[in-house]
Design a protein around this motif. Structure first.
Motif, short mmCIF file in Angstrom:
data_model
loop_
_atom_site.label_atom_id
_atom_site.label_comp_id
_atom_site.label_asym_id
_atom_site.label_seq_id
_atom_site.Cartn_x
_atom_site.Cartn_y
_atom_site.Cartn_z
N GLU A 187 0.86 -1.18 0.00
CA GLU A 187 0.00 0.00 0.00
C GLU A 187 0.90 1.23 0.00
N ARG B 284 0.33 4.03 -8.08
CA ARG B 284 0.89 2.81 -8.67
C ARG B 284 0.86 2.89 -10.20
N THR C 251 -3.63 4.74 -3.73
CA THR C 251 -2.60 3.75 -4.06
C THR C 251 -2.66 3.37 -5.52
#
Length: 170
Positions: free
Chosen positions: A77, A89, A85
């Motif tokens: 996380e 990401r 997140t």
């Protein structure tokens, strides 16, 4: 906020941040400039909507420098919450695509994250409304306030003005 600022934000929402990251990480010149200008500003918009603060992005930039982009991508996380997140990401995956792991590329991406953090902080500062410390005309030394002193529950009045601290008000 004026109409021109809203229109500019709306224009920037159309920028494909992931594509700009992927292009700016492997090419210098115009693609790199676009990464650190329009793409960074455009990235700050959804980050702001998701309430991602500047400090977490700056912290992640430090993690990228310490662990490398591949190491940070392995963390379960990256930020608190699923949506933040997923957003970060996606940015990191785009930065990693099309190139081998290297310290220079990791540094470029860490600097980009810091740029987005600075923009978030700037947007927050520019849109914040100043808050007065006290509703009283006397400011922080208003007689309507009380302060706790030494013993538990013992209270005393706060002076009416700063002159009482200096002795000039007597």
């Amino acid at each position: 906020m004026s109409g021109s600022q809203r229109r500019r934000d709306e224009e920037l929402r159309c920028v494909d941040v992931v594509a700009a990251i992927a292009g700016g990480m492997v090419e210098s010149g115009a693609a790199r400039r676009a990464l650190f200008t329009d793409a960074a500003i455009a990235a700050s918009l959804p980050a702001e909507q998701l309430a991602i603060g500047p400090y977490p992005l700056s912290f992640l930039a430090g993690c990228v420098r310490s662990l490398g982009l591949d190491g940070v991508l392995q963390l379960p996380e990256l930020l608190v919450g699923e949506e933040p997140t997923l957003l970060v990401r996606a940015w990191m995956s785009a930065a990693r695509s099309g190139r081998s792991p290297d310290v220079v590329g990791d540094e470029v991406f860490a600097r980009w994250l810091e740029m987005v953090a600075v923009l978030l902080d700037s947007r927050r500062t520019a849109t914040s409304v100043p808050v007065r410390a006290s509703a009283s005309a006397d400011g922080p030394f208003s007689s309507s306030r009380t302060a706790t002193t030494g013993a538990v529950g013992e209270r005393r009045d706060v002076p009416d003005s700063a002159d009482q601290f200096t002795g000039r008000g007597e």
